[in-house]
Design a protein around this motif. Structure first.
Motif, mmCIF file in Angstrom:
data_model
loop_
_atom_site.group_PDB
_atom_site.id
_atom_site.type_symbol
_atom_site.label_atom_id
_atom_site.label_comp_id
_atom_site.label_asym_id
_atom_site.label_seq_id
_atom_site.Cartn_x
_atom_site.Cartn_y
_atom_site.Cartn_z
ATOM 1 N N ALA A 161 27.186 -33.767 60.430
ATOM 2 C CA ALA A 161 26.767 -33.207 59.145
ATOM 3 C C ALA A 161 27.974 -32.613 58.421
ATOM 4 C CB ALA A 161 25.723 -32.114 59.352
ATOM 5 N N PRO A 162 27.962 -32.622 57.086
ATOM 6 C CA PRO A 162 29.010 -31.926 56.333
ATOM 7 C C PRO A 162 29.000 -30.444 56.709
ATOM 8 C CG PRO A 162 27.690 -33.294 54.878
ATOM 9 C CD PRO A 162 26.996 -33.269 56.209
ATOM 10 N N ALA A 163 30.144 -29.783 56.517
ATOM 11 C CA ALA A 163 30.231 -28.372 56.916
ATOM 12 C C ALA A 163 31.257 -27.641 56.069
ATOM 13 C CB ALA A 163 30.593 -28.265 58.390
ATOM 14 N N TYR A 164 31.098 -26.322 56.052
ATOM 15 C CA TYR A 164 32.059 -25.440 55.396
ATOM 16 C C TYR A 164 33.107 -25.022 56.424
ATOM 17 C CZ TYR A 164 28.479 -25.219 51.833
ATOM 18 O OH TYR A 164 27.565 -25.558 50.865
ATOM 19 N N PRO A 165 34.347 -24.796 55.982
ATOM 20 C CA PRO A 165 35.415 -24.439 56.921
ATOM 21 C C PRO A 165 35.090 -23.256 57.829
ATOM 22 C CG PRO A 165 36.352 -24.941 54.786
ATOM 23 C CD PRO A 165 34.853 -24.942 54.617
ATOM 24 N N ALA A 166 34.522 -22.197 57.286
ATOM 25 C CA ALA A 166 34.220 -21.022 58.113
ATOM 26 C C ALA A 166 33.233 -21.382 59.223
ATOM 27 C CB ALA A 166 33.657 -19.894 57.255
ATOM 28 N N ASP A 167 32.252 -22.186 58.896
ATOM 29 C CA ASP A 167 31.272 -22.603 59.893
ATOM 30 C C ASP A 167 31.905 -23.501 60.949
ATOM 31 O OD1 ASP A 167 29.367 -21.181 58.437
ATOM 32 O OD2 ASP A 167 28.723 -22.964 57.318
ATOM 33 N N LEU A 168 32.787 -24.408 60.503
ATOM 34 C CA LEU A 168 33.489 -25.282 61.449
ATOM 35 C C LEU A 168 34.360 -24.466 62.396
ATOM 36 C CD1 LEU A 168 34.707 -28.352 59.357
ATOM 37 C CD2 LEU A 168 33.250 -28.411 61.378
ATOM 38 N N ALA A 169 35.107 -23.515 61.847
ATOM 39 C CA ALA A 169 35.991 -22.688 62.684
ATOM 40 C C ALA A 169 35.177 -21.948 63.732
ATOM 41 C CB ALA A 169 36.775 -21.704 61.815
ATOM 42 N N ASP A 170 34.052 -21.378 63.336
ATOM 43 C CA ASP A 170 33.195 -20.664 64.283
ATOM 44 C C ASP A 170 32.632 -21.606 65.339
ATOM 45 O OD1 ASP A 170 33.673 -18.313 62.916
ATOM 46 O OD2 ASP A 170 31.759 -18.350 61.831
ATOM 47 N N ALA A 171 32.155 -22.760 64.908
ATOM 48 C CA ALA A 171 31.547 -23.720 65.836
ATOM 49 C C ALA A 171 32.566 -24.246 66.844
ATOM 50 C CB ALA A 171 30.929 -24.876 65.067
ATOM 51 N N LEU A 172 33.805 -24.418 66.402
ATOM 52 C CA LEU A 172 34.838 -24.969 67.276
ATOM 53 C C LEU A 172 35.605 -23.892 68.028
ATOM 54 C CD1 LEU A 172 36.236 -27.745 64.919
ATOM 55 C CD2 LEU A 172 34.550 -27.982 66.751
ATOM 56 N N GLY A 173 35.395 -22.641 67.654
ATOM 57 C CA GLY A 173 36.070 -21.541 68.331
ATOM 58 C C GLY A 173 37.568 -21.489 68.069
ATOM 59 N N ILE A 174 37.964 -21.827 66.834
ATOM 60 C CA ILE A 174 39.381 -21.761 66.466
ATOM 61 C C ILE A 174 39.530 -20.912 65.210
ATOM 62 C CG2 ILE A 174 39.957 -23.977 67.516
ATOM 63 C CD1 ILE A 174 39.918 -25.223 64.743
ATOM 64 N N SER A 175 40.761 -20.481 64.944
ATOM 65 C CA SER A 175 40.999 -19.653 63.760
ATOM 66 C C SER A 175 40.863 -20.490 62.492
ATOM 67 C CB SER A 175 42.394 -19.022 63.814
ATOM 68 O OG SER A 175 43.381 -20.012 63.589
ATOM 69 N N ARG A 176 40.573 -19.827 61.402
ATOM 70 C CA ARG A 176 40.438 -20.524 60.127
ATOM 71 C C ARG A 176 41.773 -21.112 59.682
ATOM 72 N NH1 ARG A 176 36.128 -16.774 56.785
ATOM 73 N NH2 ARG A 176 34.550 -16.837 58.413
ATOM 74 N N THR A 177 42.860 -20.433 59.997
ATOM 75 C CA THR A 177 44.180 -20.948 59.641
ATOM 76 C C THR A 177 44.461 -22.246 60.376
ATOM 77 O OG1 THR A 177 44.993 -18.710 59.273
ATOM 78 C CG2 THR A 177 46.649 -20.421 59.624
ATOM 79 N N ARG A 178 44.178 -22.252 61.669
ATOM 80 C CA ARG A 178 44.398 -23.460 62.468
ATOM 81 C C ARG A 178 43.500 -24.591 61.974
ATOM 82 N NH1 ARG A 178 44.247 -23.595 69.040
ATOM 83 N NH2 ARG A 178 45.395 -25.535 69.263
ATOM 84 N N LEU A 179 42.253 -24.277 61.683
ATOM 85 C CA LEU A 179 41.331 -25.277 61.170
ATOM 86 C C LEU A 179 41.836 -25.835 59.848
ATOM 87 C CD1 LEU A 179 38.477 -26.680 61.404
ATOM 88 C CD2 LEU A 179 37.783 -24.957 59.747
ATOM 89 N N SER A 180 42.311 -24.963 58.984
ATOM 90 C CA SER A 180 42.814 -25.383 57.678
ATOM 91 C C SER A 180 43.944 -26.399 57.820
ATOM 92 C CB SER A 180 43.286 -24.167 56.889
ATOM 93 O OG SER A 180 43.821 -24.569 55.648
#
Length: 111
Positions: free
Chosen positions: A33-52
């Motif tokens: 499913a499409p997702a927002y970055p904050a939700d992805l970072a939380d779901a994957l257990g990584i920082s938002r900076t790293r996700l970005s």
């Protein structure tokens, strides 16, 4: 200006994206499913900076697209066929020895 990549360029970009386990996890999450970055970072257990950083790589590879949604930006696979491709790749290798890499891994820098 958007251009159509050659077959080799497309495969190389896909390979670059799949070369990192976090990017693989992001692609699999977006397959569902499409997702927002904050939700992805939380779901994957990584920082938002790293996700970005990983999302930027996936955008540059042409595999994910952004969709403005009010003040937020949602991410999704750039083409629905990518979800099918990920499923095909995921199921293509049915037997992998988890304690081994390819014999040339040290020399080639792979696996």
């Amino acid at each position: 200006m958007l251009t159509v990549a050659s077959d080799i360029e497309v495969l190389a970009r896909f390979g670059r994206a799949l070369a990192d386990p976090i990017r693989c996890r992001i692609l699999l999450a977006l397959r569902d499913a499409p997702a927002y970055p904050a939700d992805l970072a939380d779901a994957l257990g990584i920082s938002r900076t790293r996700l970005s950083n990983h999302l930027a790589c996936l955008r540059d590879c042409g595999l994910v697209a952004t969709v403005p949604d009010g003040r937020r930006t949602r991410y999704e696979l750039a083409d629905p066929r990518l979800g099918h491709a990920l499923d095909d790749l995921r199921t293509a290798v049915v037997a992998v020895e988890t304690d081994r890499t390819c014999p040339d891994a040290a020399d080639l820098g792979c696996c």
